[in-house]
Design a protein around this motif. Structure first.
Motif, mmCIF file in Angstrom:
data_model
loop_
_atom_site.group_PDB
_atom_site.id
_atom_site.type_symbol
_atom_site.label_atom_id
_atom_site.label_comp_id
_atom_site.label_asym_id
_atom_site.label_seq_id
_atom_site.Cartn_x
_atom_site.Cartn_y
_atom_site.Cartn_z
ATOM 1 N N ALA A 124 0.953 -1.049 -0.047
ATOM 2 C CA ALA A 124 -0.233 0.085 -0.128
ATOM 3 C C ALA A 124 0.765 1.415 -0.146
ATOM 4 N N TRP A 126 1.333 5.399 0.512
ATOM 5 C CA TRP A 126 1.115 6.695 1.793
ATOM 6 C C TRP A 126 0.196 7.930 2.134
ATOM 7 N N LYS A 150 1.493 -4.693 3.354
ATOM 8 C CA LYS A 150 2.944 -3.724 3.190
ATOM 9 C C LYS A 150 2.111 -2.696 3.767
ATOM 10 N N SER A 152 2.910 1.312 3.925
ATOM 11 C CA SER A 152 4.118 2.172 3.418
ATOM 12 C C SER A 152 4.850 2.705 4.222
ATOM 13 N N GLU A 153 6.234 3.160 4.439
ATOM 14 C CA GLU A 153 6.759 3.532 4.818
ATOM 15 C C GLU A 153 7.430 5.521 5.811
ATOM 16 N N SER A 185 9.872 -4.788 1.145
ATOM 17 C CA SER A 185 9.625 -5.087 -0.073
ATOM 18 C C SER A 185 10.138 -5.750 -1.106
ATOM 19 N N GLY A 200 0.733 1.624 -6.489
ATOM 20 C CA GLY A 200 1.368 3.093 -6.060
ATOM 21 C C GLY A 200 1.633 3.841 -7.117
ATOM 22 N N ASN A 201 3.537 3.871 -7.261
ATOM 23 C CA ASN A 201 3.395 5.148 -8.135
ATOM 24 C C ASN A 201 4.434 3.683 -9.920
ATOM 25 N N GLU A 222 -2.584 -0.588 -8.892
ATOM 26 C CA GLU A 222 -3.271 0.421 -8.862
ATOM 27 C C GLU A 222 -2.298 1.461 -8.845
ATOM 28 N N LEU A 223 -2.776 1.828 -10.485
ATOM 29 C CA LEU A 223 -1.606 3.138 -9.883
ATOM 30 C C LEU A 223 -2.273 4.694 -10.453
ATOM 31 N N GLY A 224 -1.126 5.778 -10.688
ATOM 32 C CA GLY A 224 -1.822 7.482 -10.989
ATOM 33 C C GLY A 224 -1.797 7.426 -12.708
ATOM 34 N N CYS A 256 -5.027 9.736 -5.762
ATOM 35 C CA CYS A 256 -4.642 9.230 -7.332
ATOM 36 C C CYS A 256 -5.939 9.897 -8.229
ATOM 37 N N GLU A 351 3.054 13.373 -13.377
ATOM 38 C CA GLU A 351 1.297 13.364 -12.345
ATOM 39 C C GLU A 351 1.857 14.677 -10.748
HETATM 40 P P1 NAD Z 1 4.834 4.782 -1.583
HETATM 41 O O1 NAD Z 1 6.386 5.208 -2.372
HETATM 42 O O2 NAD Z 1 4.405 4.352 -0.655
HETATM 43 O O3 NAD Z 1 5.198 3.387 -2.366
HETATM 44 C C1 NAD Z 1 4.161 2.232 -2.926
HETATM 45 C C2 NAD Z 1 4.479 1.512 -2.287
HETATM 46 O O4 NAD Z 1 5.250 0.899 -3.152
HETATM 47 C C3 NAD Z 1 5.371 1.407 -0.052
HETATM 48 O O5 NAD Z 1 4.580 0.474 0.357
HETATM 49 C C4 NAD Z 1 6.087 1.201 -1.131
HETATM 50 O O6 NAD Z 1 7.219 0.657 0.258
HETATM 51 C C5 NAD Z 1 6.581 -0.004 -2.017
HETATM 52 N N1 NAD Z 1 8.069 0.844 -2.561
HETATM 53 C C6 NAD Z 1 8.510 1.502 -2.912
HETATM 54 N N2 NAD Z 1 9.588 1.263 -4.091
HETATM 55 C C7 NAD Z 1 9.463 -0.017 -3.926
HETATM 56 C C8 NAD Z 1 10.379 -0.941 -4.405
HETATM 57 N N3 NAD Z 1 11.888 -0.699 -5.290
HETATM 58 N N4 NAD Z 1 9.633 -2.064 -4.522
HETATM 59 C C9 NAD Z 1 9.026 -2.620 -4.333
HETATM 60 N N5 NAD Z 1 8.047 -1.757 -3.253
HETATM 61 C C10 NAD Z 1 8.341 -0.825 -3.245
HETATM 62 O O7 NAD Z 1 3.366 5.797 -2.621
HETATM 63 P P2 NAD Z 1 3.735 6.267 -3.892
HETATM 64 O O8 NAD Z 1 3.889 5.130 -5.026
HETATM 65 O O9 NAD Z 1 4.135 7.682 -3.917
HETATM 66 O O10 NAD Z 1 2.725 6.398 -4.218
HETATM 67 C C11 NAD Z 1 1.789 7.902 -5.154
HETATM 68 C C12 NAD Z 1 1.678 6.943 -6.623
HETATM 69 O O11 NAD Z 1 0.157 6.372 -5.990
HETATM 70 C C13 NAD Z 1 0.599 7.954 -6.830
HETATM 71 O O12 NAD Z 1 1.483 7.734 -8.564
HETATM 72 C C14 NAD Z 1 -0.077 7.718 -7.314
HETATM 73 O O13 NAD Z 1 -1.336 8.315 -8.268
HETATM 74 C C15 NAD Z 1 -0.913 6.464 -7.125
HETATM 75 N N6 NAD Z 1 -2.317 6.112 -6.431
HETATM 76 C C16 NAD Z 1 -3.161 5.015 -6.704
HETATM 77 C C17 NAD Z 1 -4.141 4.274 -6.602
HETATM 78 C C18 NAD Z 1 -4.472 4.192 -7.228
HETATM 79 O O14 NAD Z 1 -5.600 3.107 -6.307
HETATM 80 N N7 NAD Z 1 -5.178 3.395 -8.203
HETATM 81 C C19 NAD Z 1 -4.706 4.908 -4.722
HETATM 82 C C20 NAD Z 1 -2.677 6.211 -4.417
HETATM 83 C C21 NAD Z 1 -2.313 6.416 -4.969
#
Ligand code: NAD
Length: 469
Positions: A124, A126, A150, A152-153, A185, A200-201, A222-224, A256, A351
């Motif tokens: 998940a 943050w 897992k 987010s840190e 992770s 996440g991203n 689930e990305l953005g 997101c 984004e």
């Molecule tokens: P984040 O930095 O918290 O990362 C998400 C998760 O990935 C964390 O648990 C993190 O520990 C893990 N992670 C980070 N680097 C990693 C690696 N190298 N290997 C494995 N795991 C790793 O969150 P974020 O990515 O900054 O979140 C923001 C992004 O998420 C934006 O692009 C947003 O649009 C997207 N988002 C999408 C949704 C959706 O439901 N579609 C919801 C929220 C956010």
């Protein structure tokens, strides 16, 4: 044996392998398949959220300065609604369904049986650290899986609170939390899971998908991305501005499905800007820095990134910032005409994921649709118009995870609707039945009874009579 020798503490690899091993053992025991177990776990999760509201809200305030009411609406409330909906329909969502079979196969019966996949990993982010960790858990449990979570840190207080509560309420062998960042992770991703659900991203999503490929593990991503909005509803200027400002500045723009930019015709830019200014004052007062309802940027890295996006931008509203508490005011910027200028500012390329809304002038609906379809498929697309044909043109001619007509955000939070992206904004979907299906394998079960053995017609020897069939 040397009595003074202590066994060395387990390495991170050993600890994480043991977590997954325990979850797999629990799944293999068959306990998680029982409908009674699934129901009990969902009820336990419901209690966890209801009995620990203040602790969870305090953690969200600490990590994101998220207002308690907003936390209930957009975090715990969404998960509780998902649980209530799933509990109400658990039997229907999970029971085998009869399937009609072709006449040529009769007599025969068919069934679709949903079976749990096994051990699922939920990673998940943050920005909605409670909702985006626990809403997928609802579907995974409803489908009868064991789960490793897992968090987010980047939201460490929420992570610690959830990690402390989960074993107190849920089946501690079937549902486990692994806290940590990239190292944890990475180690988790070395293990074999039966499904990986990542929010996440896009860059990390590729890392996840590559690791999953090693074990041929299915993924939900689930990305953005940049979610556009179209505006031409002059008659409802102030209502639209208020809804846009609400959707954009909720959680300080770190959502997101927040509108990322607004496409409109050049003659509407000034009126929309003035209406957005009024809406911001309405929602957060004349100085949003002093409003308890307005959030902060999650960390210094994102703060610096967002300030960088404002470098050289034409700021029409807001723009104030305080590095000490990572405050960025609700901000509106005026983008250049994208078809007239060759130099695309960074805030139109990346984004934004923060409280900056750009207004992008385009000639008309066709130009707006052309602008959207020339770019990566967004997670959400919003249309604010009084004209039905404009609404339908966007729905029919663009591709996005979901669409909001006259209102942002709602399409993402309704338990009966699939929520997910398409193309660069993700793959797979969840909520309600869609979550159960995401965490299940739907297997076809066909029975061909021996009586009236019509199967003989398809078997050799292929006599002349059979060849005529
Ligand atoms: P984040 O930095 O918290 O990362 C998400 C998760 O990935 C964390 O648990 C993190 O520990 C893990 N992670 C980070 N680097 C990693 C690696 N190298 N290997 C494995 N795991 C790793 O969150 P974020 O990515 O900054 O979140 C923001 C992004 O998420 C934006 O692009 C947003 O649009 C997207 N988002 C999408 C949704 C959706 O439901 N579609 C919801 C929220 C956010």
């Amino acid at each position: 044996m040397d009595a003074t020798a202590h066994p060395s503490p387990p390495t991170r690899t050993e600890t994480i392998a043991a977590v997954v091993h325990t979850a797999r053992d629990r799944f293999d025991s068959g306990a998680t398949r029982l409908l009674s177990w699934r129901r009990a776990q969902l009820e336990a999760l419901q209690r966890l959220l209801r009995e620990n509201g203040p602790a969870i809200e305090a953690a969200l305030w600490r990590d994101l300065r998220k207002n308690a009411t907003e936390a209930r609406l957009a975090e715990t409330g969404v998960v509780l609604a998902e649980i209530a909906h799933t509990l109400r329909h658990l039997r229907r969502f999970t029971r085998p369904r009869r399937q009609r079979l072709p006449l040529s196969l009769q007599p025969a019966t068919g069934r679709l049986v949903r079976e749990p996949l096994g051990v699922a990993l939920v990673i998940a982010p943050w920005n909605y650290p409670v909702q985006l960790l626990l809403a997928p858990l609802v579907g995974a449990l409803a489908a009868g899986n064991a789960v490793v979570l897992k968090p987010s840190e980047l939201t460490p207080t929420v992570s610690a609170v959830v990690a402390g509560l989960v074993p107190q309420y849920l089946d501690a062998r079937a549902v486990q939390v692994v806290e940590g960042g990239v190292e944890e992770s990475t180690e988790l991703l070395r293990q074999r899971f039966d499904h990986i659900f990542y929010t996440g991203n896009g860059a990390v999503a590729k890392v996840v998908a590559r690791a999953a490929a090693e074990h041929l593990t299915p993924v939900t991503l689930e990305l953005g991305g940049k979610s556009p909005a179209w505006f031409d509803d002059d008659a409802r200027l102030d209502q639209v501005a208020r809804r846009l400002a609400w959707g954009k500045f909720l959680n300080a723009g770190q959502t997101c499905v927040a509108p990322d930019y607004v496409l409109t015709t050049p003659d509407r830019v000034d009126a929309l800007t003035a209406a957005l200014q009024r809406a911001i004052t309405d929602l957060y007062g004349t100085d949003p820095a002093r409003s308890d309802d307005y959030g902060r940027i999650v960390n210094d890295r994102h703060f610096t990134r967002l300030i960088g996006l404002l470098d050289g931008a034409r700021i029409a509203v807001g723009g104030q910032r305080h590095a000490a508490d990572r405050y960025i005011a609700p901000t509106v910027v005026h983008a250049p005409d994208p078809f007239a200028s060759t130099d695309e500012p960074a805030y139109l390329r990346e984004e934004i994921f923060g409280p900056i809304l750009s207004i992008v002038p385009v000639a008309d609906v066709d130009a707006a649709i052309g602008y959207v379809t020339a770019r990566a498929k967004p997670l959400a697309l919003y249309v604010f118009t009084g004209t039905a044909s404009t609404r339908e043109a966007f729905v029919a001619r663009t591709s996005s995870g979901g669409v909001g007509l006259d209102a942002p955000m709602l399409q993402a939070g309704i338990a009966d609707l699939p929520f997910g992206g398409v193309g660069a904004s993700g793959m797979g979907a969840y909520h309600g039945q869609y979550s159960v299906d995401t965490f299940s394998h739907i297997k076809s079960v066909v029975r061909k009874p021996h009586m009236l053995d019509t199967l003989r017609f398809a078997q050799p020897p292929f006599t002349a009579a059979k060849q005529r069939i």
